[in-house]
Design an enzyme around this catalytic site. Structure first.
Site, PDB file in Angstrom:
ATOM      1  N   HIS A   1      -4.501 -10.547   8.106  1.00 11.30           N
ATOM      2  CA  HIS A   1      -4.074 -11.635   6.817  1.00 11.30           C
ATOM      3  C   HIS A   1      -3.004 -11.765   5.404  1.00 11.30           C
ATOM      4  O   HIS A   1      -2.079 -12.538   5.162  1.00 11.30           O
ATOM      5  CB  HIS A   1      -6.089 -12.004   6.820  1.00 11.30           C
ATOM      6  CG  HIS A   1      -6.598 -12.261   7.766  1.00 11.30           C
ATOM      7  ND1 HIS A   1      -8.134 -12.453   6.900  1.00 11.30           N
ATOM      8  CD2 HIS A   1      -6.700 -12.000   8.423  1.00 11.30           C
ATOM      9  CE1 HIS A   1      -8.815 -12.476   8.160  1.00 11.30           C
ATOM     10  NE2 HIS A   1      -7.884 -11.986   9.144  1.00 11.30           N
TER      11      HIS A   1
ATOM     12  N   CYS B   1      -2.517   8.454  -5.487  1.00 13.07           N
ATOM     13  CA  CYS B   1      -3.115   9.077  -6.640  1.00 13.07           C
ATOM     14  C   CYS B   1      -4.489   9.685  -6.692  1.00 13.07           C
ATOM     15  O   CYS B   1      -4.811   9.278  -5.876  1.00 13.07           O
ATOM     16  CB  CYS B   1      -2.467   7.492  -7.550  1.00 13.07           C
ATOM     17  SG  CYS B   1      -3.266   6.386  -8.090  1.00 13.07           S
TER      18      CYS B   1
ATOM     19  N   THR C   1      -7.423   8.037  -7.521  1.00 19.88           N
ATOM     20  CA  THR C   1      -8.069   6.034  -7.124  1.00 19.88           C
ATOM     21  C   THR C   1      -7.048   5.379  -6.486  1.00 19.88           C
ATOM     22  O   THR C   1      -7.719   4.613  -5.819  1.00 19.88           O
ATOM     23  CB  THR C   1      -8.622   5.356  -8.304  1.00 19.88           C
ATOM     24  OG1 THR C   1      -7.665   5.260  -9.329  1.00 19.88           O
ATOM     25  CG2 THR C   1      -9.539   6.683  -9.734  1.00 19.88           C
TER      26      THR C   1
ATOM     27  N   ASP D   1       1.060  10.594  -7.509  1.00 24.66           N
ATOM     28  CA  ASP D   1       1.379  11.255  -8.529  1.00 24.66           C
ATOM     29  C   ASP D   1       0.426  12.766  -8.633  1.00 24.66           C
ATOM     30  O   ASP D   1       0.552  13.060  -7.078  1.00 24.66           O
ATOM     31  CB  ASP D   1       1.243  10.403  -9.635  1.00 24.66           C
ATOM     32  CG  ASP D   1      -0.920  10.539  -9.825  1.00 24.66           C
ATOM     33  OD1 ASP D   1      -0.962  10.765  -8.936  1.00 24.66           O
ATOM     34  OD2 ASP D   1      -1.499   9.854 -10.703  1.00 24.66           O
TER      35      ASP D   1
ATOM     36  N   HIS E   1      -2.273 -17.138   7.981  1.00 24.10           N
ATOM     37  CA  HIS E   1      -2.565 -16.234   7.022  1.00 24.10           C
ATOM     38  C   HIS E   1      -0.603 -16.690   5.853  1.00 24.10           C
ATOM     39  O   HIS E   1      -0.754 -16.074   4.867  1.00 24.10           O
ATOM     40  CB  HIS E   1      -3.261 -15.268   6.696  1.00 24.10           C
ATOM     41  CG  HIS E   1      -3.622 -14.863   7.540  1.00 24.10           C
ATOM     42  ND1 HIS E   1      -5.284 -14.705   7.226  1.00 24.10           N
ATOM     43  CD2 HIS E   1      -4.473 -15.174   9.132  1.00 24.10           C
ATOM     44  CE1 HIS E   1      -6.092 -15.026   7.711  1.00 24.10           C
ATOM     45  NE2 HIS E   1      -5.854 -15.193   9.452  1.00 24.10           N
TER      46      HIS E   1
HETATM   47  C1  RB5 Z   1      -4.375  10.573 -12.976  1.00 17.50           C
HETATM   48  O1  RB5 Z   1      -5.226  11.941 -13.843  1.00 17.50           O
HETATM   49  C2  RB5 Z   1      -5.411   9.074 -13.123  1.00 17.50           C
HETATM   50  O2  RB5 Z   1      -5.591   9.002 -13.836  1.00 17.50           O
HETATM   51  C3  RB5 Z   1      -4.006   8.658 -11.452  1.00 17.50           C
HETATM   52  O3  RB5 Z   1      -3.540   9.883 -10.445  1.00 17.50           O
HETATM   53  C4  RB5 Z   1      -4.555   7.915 -10.780  1.00 17.50           C
HETATM   54  O4  RB5 Z   1      -6.302   7.511 -11.089  1.00 17.50           O
HETATM   55  C5  RB5 Z   1      -4.549   5.726 -11.811  1.00 17.50           C
HETATM   56  O5  RB5 Z   1      -4.730   5.469 -11.597  1.00 17.50           O
END
Ligand code: RB5
Length: 146
Positions: free
Chosen positions: A98, A65, A67, A8, A133
């Site tokens: 695994h 993304c 996180t 994203d 596994h």
């Molecule tokens: C976008 O702002 C953010 O929420 C997205 O990139 C991600 O971290 C969501 O899990």
């Protein structure tokens, strides 16, 4: 090995970094966006890419993304997907050996490009160990198909 990659808006810089790593490693890939820095919704990228892995069009995928969490939650909704959210090299190796993870998720806002490259390199070049596994991964697959 053909890899699908997508992010994203929160992961576009790291996506470029990982693409250049795959160029260096001689790994074939296809980029599924996103194409701009304006805000997009991560499931719109995670779900189609996960489906391409689940149906065998691509062997594995890398999703990025901010996180890595939204991408991994979304991808793991698709049957046959074992998406691992990884921010350390030990787990990158372990999840291939695994869990036979078929998608790697990372967060651009969590780790730097150097560590992300190391994680992707190890994840892309480590094989599933099978053996004990196999049975464990098989139980996940059986649950999905019951
Ligand atoms: C976008 O702002 C953010 O929420 C997205 O990139 C991600 O971290 C969501 O899990």
């Amino acid at each position: 090995m053909k890899i699908a990659i997508a992010s994203d808006h929160g992961g576009i810089n790291l996506r470029e970094e990982i693409k250049s790593l795959m160029d260096e490693m001689g790994i074939e890939y296809e980029d599924f966006g996103c194409d701009c820095e304006t805000s997009v919704d991560y499931p719109d990228y995670a779900l189609p890419v996960a489906e391409k892995v689940a149906n065998g069009e691509f062997e594995k995928a890398i999703l990025i993304c901010g996180t890595g969490i939204g991408m991994s939650i979304s991808a793991n909704k698709v049957k046959g997907i074992r998406c691992a959210l990884v921010h350390d090299v030990f787990s990158a190796k372990a999840t291939r050996e695994h869990n036979d993870s078929n998608i790697l998720a990372m967060g651009e806002r969590v780790i730097g490009p150097g560590l992300a490259r190391e994680i992707a390199k190890v994840w892309l070049s480590t094989d599933f160990e099978g053996g004990r596994h196999e049975n464990r991964v098989g139980k996940i697959t059986a649950y999905e198909t019951k």
